[in-house]
Design an enzyme around this catalytic site. Structure first.
Site, PDB file in Angstrom:
ATOM      1  N   ASP A 179     119.163 -37.300  65.944  1.00 34.52           N
ATOM      2  CA  ASP A 179     119.094 -38.070  64.704  1.00 34.52           C
ATOM      3  C   ASP A 179     118.127 -37.408  63.730  1.00 34.52           C
ATOM      4  O   ASP A 179     117.383 -36.487  64.072  1.00 34.52           O
ATOM      5  CB  ASP A 179     118.750 -39.543  64.959  1.00 34.52           C
ATOM      6  CG  ASP A 179     117.344 -39.760  65.477  1.00 34.52           C
ATOM      7  OD1 ASP A 179     116.545 -38.805  65.479  1.00 34.52           O
ATOM      8  OD2 ASP A 179     117.029 -40.890  65.875  1.00 34.52           O
ATOM      9  N   GLU A 222     121.531 -43.101  61.452  1.00 34.83           N
ATOM     10  CA  GLU A 222     121.331 -41.660  61.273  1.00 34.83           C
ATOM     11  C   GLU A 222     121.462 -40.902  62.587  1.00 34.83           C
ATOM     12  O   GLU A 222     121.065 -39.744  62.694  1.00 34.83           O
ATOM     13  CB  GLU A 222     119.954 -41.396  60.665  1.00 34.83           C
ATOM     14  CG  GLU A 222     118.770 -41.664  61.564  1.00 34.83           C
ATOM     15  CD  GLU A 222     118.283 -43.092  61.532  1.00 34.83           C
ATOM     16  OE1 GLU A 222     117.129 -43.329  61.911  1.00 34.83           O
ATOM     17  OE2 GLU A 222     119.070 -43.992  61.148  1.00 34.83           O
TER      18      GLU A 222
END
Length: 314
Positions: A179, A222
């Site tokens: 991420d 994300e």
């Protein structure tokens, strides 16, 4: 000729879908109906030819197998298949539909032989529009709307499928979860629309580095995951480091200034102690957690269950 016979001939001529009579040796005995050139080509020249005369060997073999299976089972069978005008030798392609077509074939054995051969009636219905729509709907159901890569559901399905191959055939399997570091700050400083563009660009950059069998998906927010079939730990680590460096070098222009990102990556390879994908996901997520606590912008991985960690040359 009686009115009943006239009606029967009119009905046969008006059949909307083409009806083929084919013998078990693959000979075209008759072709009826299917005169709408928006959906079908004119195949009248096929009568008295065989499948092997007019089709590529692989397709001819497939049709022959379906005919013989139908005769053997002595029942109606329904099959789907692709066939383009260019696949059929001598077929006029200046009229009729273009490109790859999809058909539903309804194949029914005939009770009586024709010239000493068993035969079937094969009704071919053009289902190209339906098939294309189903494909589009499936793509939508598997794709993350924002980034265009696979969504979590499709990613887990691919992981499950590859894990089953690992268990059965012992083929290597690696999993990456990564991420964007401090992504909340990017949204806070530059806005959510800018953050969305960062996610799209990141997904595109990572996708460009992958092999055809690799599967990239957005895991949520994300966070992304990458399924790497037939990949040992060393090769997976090399790819992970390459992705990390590529992302570190990316620049994003905002209305205020340029922004940069880094990613943290957790990596694990499937081992014989993993009972299912839940174990593999947990180990990979633990590696990502360690990458975060090691200062971010790095790769951490689970070492194999046996032996020493591989010697890396990244």
């Amino acid at each position: 000729m009686s009115d009943a016979q006239d009606l029967l001939l009119d009905m046969i001529a008006a059949l909307p879908d083409p009806v083929f009579v084919l013998t078990e040796s693959g000979r075209y005995v008759a072709l009826l109906g299917g005169h709408d050139r928006q959906y079908y080509h004119d195949g009248s020249h096929l009568v008295d030819f065989t499948l092997n005369d007019v089709l590529p060997a692989e397709k001819a073999d497939w049709f022959l197998q379906e005919i013989r299976t139908t005769i053997h089972q002595n029942r109606l069978r329904i099959v789907e298949y692709s066939l383009a005008g260019r696949d059929v030798s001598g077929l006029p392609t200046d009229t009729g539909p273009r490109g790859d077509l999809w058909f539903e074939g309804r194949v029914q054995p005939l009770a009586n032989p024709i010239n000493g051969e068993r035969a079937v009636v094969w009704v071919a219905s053009n289902i190209t529009e339906r098939h294309d729509l189903q494909g589009q709907l499936q793509t939508l159901s598997e794709t993350d709307e924002l980034t265009g890569v696979y969504n979590r559901r499709k990613l887990l399905a691919e992981l499950e499928q590859n894990f089953a191959k690992f268990q059965r055939y012992h083929t290597p399997l690696a999993l990456l979860i990564f991420d964007i570091d401090y992504f909340k700050l990017i949204n806070d400083q530059h806005g959510h629309l800018f953050g969305d563009q960062v996610l799209r660009d990141l997904a595109q950059q990572c996708q460009s580095q992958l092999r055809e069998p690799d599967t990239l998906g957005r895991f949520g927010g994300e966070e992304f995951a990458l399924v790497l079939p037939n990949t040992e730990l060393k090769q997976a680590l090399q790819l992970a480091e390459r992705l990390r460096l590529d992302c570190e070098q990316m620049r994003f222009a905002s209305t205020t200034n340029n922004a940069a990102i880094t990613i943290s990556i957790g990596l694990s390879v499937a081992t014989k102690t993993d009972r299912d994908i839940t174990d593999l996901l947990r180990h990979t997520d633990d590696a990502l957690y360690r990458a975060k606590h090691a200062g971010r912008n790095c790769v951490k991985y689970r070492t194999p269950d046996t032996g020493s960690p591989p010697s890396m040359d990244l």
